[in-house]
Design a protein around this motif. Sequence first.
Motif, mmCIF file in Angstrom:
data_model
loop_
_atom_site.group_PDB
_atom_site.id
_atom_site.type_symbol
_atom_site.label_atom_id
_atom_site.label_comp_id
_atom_site.label_asym_id
_atom_site.label_seq_id
_atom_site.Cartn_x
_atom_site.Cartn_y
_atom_site.Cartn_z
ATOM 1 N N UNK A 423 -12.774 -6.256 2.727
ATOM 2 C CA UNK A 423 -11.705 -7.227 2.547
ATOM 3 C C UNK A 423 -10.403 -6.763 3.191
ATOM 4 N N UNK A 424 -9.496 -7.731 3.352
ATOM 5 C CA UNK A 424 -8.126 -7.464 3.789
ATOM 6 C C UNK A 424 -7.224 -7.688 2.583
ATOM 7 N N UNK A 425 -6.541 -6.633 2.104
ATOM 8 C CA UNK A 425 -5.880 -6.693 0.802
ATOM 9 C C UNK A 425 -4.438 -6.201 0.894
ATOM 10 N N UNK A 426 -3.807 -6.060 -0.269
ATOM 11 C CA UNK A 426 -2.381 -5.748 -0.321
ATOM 12 C C UNK A 426 -2.107 -4.450 -1.081
ATOM 13 N N UNK A 427 -0.868 -3.992 -0.983
ATOM 14 C CA UNK A 427 -0.439 -2.814 -1.746
ATOM 15 C C UNK A 427 -0.565 -3.076 -3.243
ATOM 16 N N UNK A 428 -0.369 -4.322 -3.659
ATOM 17 C CA UNK A 428 -0.516 -4.662 -5.074
ATOM 18 C C UNK A 428 -1.964 -4.508 -5.529
ATOM 19 N N UNK A 429 -2.914 -4.811 -4.658
ATOM 20 C CA UNK A 429 -4.329 -4.631 -5.010
ATOM 21 C C UNK A 429 -4.638 -3.154 -5.246
ATOM 22 N N UNK A 430 -4.051 -2.271 -4.423
ATOM 23 C CA UNK A 430 -4.264 -0.838 -4.611
ATOM 24 C C UNK A 430 -3.650 -0.376 -5.925
ATOM 25 N N UNK A 431 -2.425 -0.826 -6.192
ATOM 26 C CA UNK A 431 -1.755 -0.440 -7.435
ATOM 27 C C UNK A 431 -2.544 -0.946 -8.641
ATOM 28 N N UNK A 432 -3.094 -2.153 -8.542
ATOM 29 C CA UNK A 432 -3.873 -2.700 -9.655
ATOM 30 C C UNK A 432 -5.128 -1.879 -9.912
ATOM 31 N N UNK A 433 -5.774 -1.420 -8.857
ATOM 32 C CA UNK A 433 -6.974 -0.602 -9.033
ATOM 33 C C UNK A 433 -6.629 0.706 -9.730
ATOM 34 N N UNK A 434 -5.518 1.324 -9.331
ATOM 35 C CA UNK A 434 -5.098 2.563 -9.980
ATOM 36 C C UNK A 434 -4.782 2.323 -11.459
ATOM 37 N N UNK A 435 -4.076 1.242 -11.747
ATOM 38 C CA UNK A 435 -3.698 0.950 -13.122
ATOM 39 C C UNK A 435 -4.918 0.610 -13.972
ATOM 40 N N UNK A 436 -5.769 -0.255 -13.462
ATOM 41 C CA UNK A 436 -6.909 -0.727 -14.246
ATOM 42 C C UNK A 436 -7.920 0.383 -14.499
ATOM 43 N N UNK A 437 -8.127 1.244 -13.509
ATOM 44 C CA UNK A 437 -9.108 2.321 -13.670
ATOM 45 C C UNK A 437 -8.662 3.340 -14.718
ATOM 46 N N UNK A 438 -7.360 3.387 -14.990
ATOM 47 C CA UNK A 438 -6.835 4.410 -15.894
ATOM 48 C C UNK A 438 -6.164 3.827 -17.139
ATOM 49 N N UNK A 439 -6.179 2.498 -17.257
ATOM 50 C CA UNK A 439 -5.502 1.887 -18.388
ATOM 51 C C UNK A 439 -4.025 2.214 -18.413
ATOM 52 N N UNK A 440 -3.401 2.281 -17.246
ATOM 53 C CA UNK A 440 -2.001 2.702 -17.127
ATOM 54 C C UNK A 440 -1.108 1.510 -16.807
ATOM 55 N N UNK A 441 0.123 1.583 -17.251
ATOM 56 C CA UNK A 441 1.125 0.579 -16.917
ATOM 57 C C UNK A 441 1.895 1.054 -15.687
ATOM 58 N N UNK A 442 1.597 0.446 -14.557
ATOM 59 C CA UNK A 442 2.256 0.819 -13.302
ATOM 60 C C UNK A 442 3.103 -0.327 -12.752
ATOM 61 N N UNK A 443 3.520 -1.223 -13.635
ATOM 62 C CA UNK A 443 4.287 -2.385 -13.169
ATOM 63 C C UNK A 443 5.625 -1.968 -12.555
ATOM 64 N N UNK A 444 6.324 -1.018 -13.179
ATOM 65 C CA UNK A 444 7.609 -0.576 -12.641
ATOM 66 C C UNK A 444 7.442 0.185 -11.335
ATOM 67 N N UNK A 445 6.261 0.739 -11.137
ATOM 68 C CA UNK A 445 6.005 1.523 -9.922
ATOM 69 C C UNK A 445 6.094 0.666 -8.663
ATOM 70 N N UNK A 446 5.977 -0.663 -8.816
ATOM 71 C CA UNK A 446 6.055 -1.560 -7.656
ATOM 72 C C UNK A 446 7.382 -1.409 -6.917
ATOM 73 N N UNK A 447 8.416 -0.967 -7.607
ATOM 74 C CA UNK A 447 9.731 -0.850 -6.959
ATOM 75 C C UNK A 447 9.725 0.141 -5.805
ATOM 76 N N UNK A 448 8.797 1.113 -5.837
ATOM 77 C CA UNK A 448 8.688 2.037 -4.701
ATOM 78 C C UNK A 448 8.293 1.292 -3.428
ATOM 79 N N UNK A 449 7.616 0.164 -3.559
ATOM 80 C CA UNK A 449 7.201 -0.615 -2.392
ATOM 81 C C UNK A 449 8.277 -1.587 -1.931
ATOM 82 N N UNK A 450 9.138 -2.027 -2.864
ATOM 83 C CA UNK A 450 10.035 -3.137 -2.558
ATOM 84 C C UNK A 450 11.488 -2.745 -2.358
ATOM 85 N N UNK A 451 11.871 -1.533 -2.757
ATOM 86 C CA UNK A 451 13.260 -1.113 -2.619
ATOM 87 C C UNK A 451 13.375 -0.042 -1.539
ATOM 88 N N UNK A 452 14.359 -0.218 -0.663
ATOM 89 C CA UNK A 452 14.615 0.767 0.390
ATOM 90 C C UNK A 452 15.542 1.857 -0.125
#
Length: 884
Positions: A423-452
């Motif tokens: 498939x052709x996917x997104x950075x959010x798909x990767x973050x979701x896999x990391x979060x779901x596989x570990x039962x972790x809350x990585x929602x705030x971690x998205x800011x590393x992708x969106x803030x310069x």
Amino acid sequence: MADNSVATPSLIELKNYAPPPYLVDLVDLTFKLDPATTEVKARLSMQRNPAGQGGPLRLEGRKLDLKSINLNGKDLAEGVDYTRDAEALTILNPPADGRIVINSVVEIHPDKNSELEGLYVSSNNFCTQCEAQGFRKITYFPDRPDVMARYTVTLIAPTDYPVLLSNGNKIGEGDLGDGTHFARWEDPFPKPSYLFALVAGTLTATRDSFTTRSGRKVALEIWTVAVDADKTDYAMDSLKRSMTWDEEVYGLEYDLDTFMIVAVSDFNMGAMENKGLNVFNTKYVLARPDTATDGDYQGIEAVIAHEYFHNWTGNRVTCRDWFQLSLKEGLTVFRDQEFSSDMNSAAVKRISDVRGLRAVQFPEDAGPMAHPVRPASYIEINNFYTPTVYNKGAEVVRMYQTLLGKDGFRKGMDLYFQRHDGQAVTCDDFRAAMADANGADLSQFERWYDQAGTPTVEVSQEWDAGAGVLSLTFKQSCAASPGQSEKRPYHIPFALGLIGTDGADLPVRLENEGPVDAGTRVLDLREASQTFRFTGFKDRPTPSLLRGFSAPVKLVSDLKADDLAFLAAHDSDSFARWEAGQTLAAQHLLQLAADWRAGRVLTLSPAVVEAMRLTLVDKSLDQAFIALSLALPAESYLAELVSEIDIEAIVEARNFARRTLGAELQKELRAAYQAGKSDEAFAPTADQAGKRALKNAALDLLCAAGDAQALDEAAAQYRAQANMTDVLAALGCLVDTDRRDRVEALADFEKRWKHDTLVMDKWFTLQALSRRSDTLAEVRKLLSHPSFDAKNPNKLRSLVGAFTSGNRQYFHAGDGSGYRFLAEQVVATDKVNKQLAARLVLPLGPWRRFDKQRQDLMRAALEQIKGTEGLSKDVYEIVSKSLG
């Protein structure tokens, strides 16, 4: 001002992403290869995308001579059935449903393709480079990464091009009886067009094989021109080690019958991961002890691994759109860094990677080209193959591993491939896999992708002696960057140790917490300000902060010089130990710069000298680590620590410190140099490379002090010609001097290596980085040297790029001569290779951070470039953002 053809280029924005209206199932290409005119026949089997919108069918294409096009067997007429412009062909009324088959014939001109994008000729061989948007220079196609298809390719060429290669597995070949022959290739895996490749010409192969863990035998081939075949052994060894490592660490196995690498001398990038047919810049394939340095060997190992690892992180799972570029590049840089760490010294590798990040990515974050790891918009995607996407992107991936642990990270990777293979996917798909596989809350971690920008973490201490409690307060912030005036708090993993008065690690135990082991603890920083209370101490511990560089941040602390010296001598974390010494040195260098500007007498701090001395004589340390510790903070890093860059003062302060260290540590440095001498045969091992690194670092400091004996030893080391690492180190010591043996050595080097283009690149770079006052004049002369070719990216980078990016003393000369030189080179290069020209212009970007005199001169150079008629949008984007 001259009319600028790209004065209003279009902006492409992430928020406007829409699924492709059509998907391509099968692509059948036939190339009749000829340097002057190559015919390309394309058959595209397509269908409407249920997730897309209807309307016209757009096929991207640039500089294509269209001969015919038909849809479902019907010839199409221009102006009636389709329209064309410089960027695309648009079919106006395609069928609303059912399968569509488009057949087209175009002609292209490889020998005139100086941009090295699409199909071009290099050393009389055909080669392609399709990432990011080169395929549209080959045939009309929906050229975007989320259109994935299976390819069958037929290459037809005269028999004097005996080697015909493309992606996948070869399924046929033969002589056509008319002076031509063919080869047919089939790639069984769907791929985006940017991964297409072909190579044809007169090449020779170094062959080997690899048996996968499931028992399948894979043929390995490295193709070069015949004269370079004896320089591929290390590349082949690196490839086999990469394949083994990826199986052992991630369970990933190679999936085709053949894996091929082709070394090309004209290449804009380092290498390209085309499925099954990697095309490499020769710089990252060819090595022999007499031609390549330890650094070259390490670069080959890393880049070979990087491109091989892309087979899964980039090819099998690719990016949905170019805004997601770090999905594959940041992840794969992290993987190649981990591989190199396992193959060599992990501590030295980590320090080297952080030095590189600070040298190139931190300045980008602080300048006009600052952008998030996942950019929100671009004009030209080639401008976003940046340190932010690659190096900072790798640090973002590393933070997942730091937060989740290695086992948790592996679980996330496994789920990522399980969900998204093919498939052709997104950075959010990767973050979701990391979060779901570990039962972790990585929602705030998205800011590393969106803030310069680079966050700053300030750490302050409060010690309660009566309670034995150390309180640490962490405050995070991030400066405004283009288009982002306010930043929200990041999720920062902050690795921390606490060291007792005896130099040993203590338990990092929070208040009201049970017993914990001594060592490193990772804190989760999620708020603008957080305080942690650590208990159980008799005496005040010394904090070891940001161990392992656990997050890509700037650290500011209230640690005193004595604390830093203590950490530099005792910290068990190698990175933190090195960092303490560098911080101590940086603080003193900035004070020296201020003293020089004020006309005060310069004196090197005894604390800095003693810290260097203790490290130099510590037999327990890795010799490569000691060599890194002897290197003072770079001028580029020191410039990042001040609000206004006084480059003259920084250069003078650093040069003074080098001279003084060379004199003050003469005895210890000479002992280290003598101990590093060896008669053993050269091997590119970590142990040998460390010995050479320390020996040559000692020689460099002694020569910086003007030590006549050391300069004589440098000349003798050059004459010995033991290996290229030692030869280049010796020549680097001589090149700044007025000695006669400088001239003799440079002439001798030229005579020995004038027929080896990669070795001559080193010769150009040494002279471009010289501290002699006539350096720019010499660089101008070298532009006319028989071995220099301004159309070759390696050559231009080795001379012009080295001077403008590496020689800060003379590039930033107060008369503006360096800036004018760069403007000339950018304008000239833009006419033949826009990607290369865009990269050259970057040193002018941070002009606002310099003194008023240099600001005016740098801005004038940028205005000169911007006013050039016919400027490419690649250069225009960078210049216009720089000017603001």
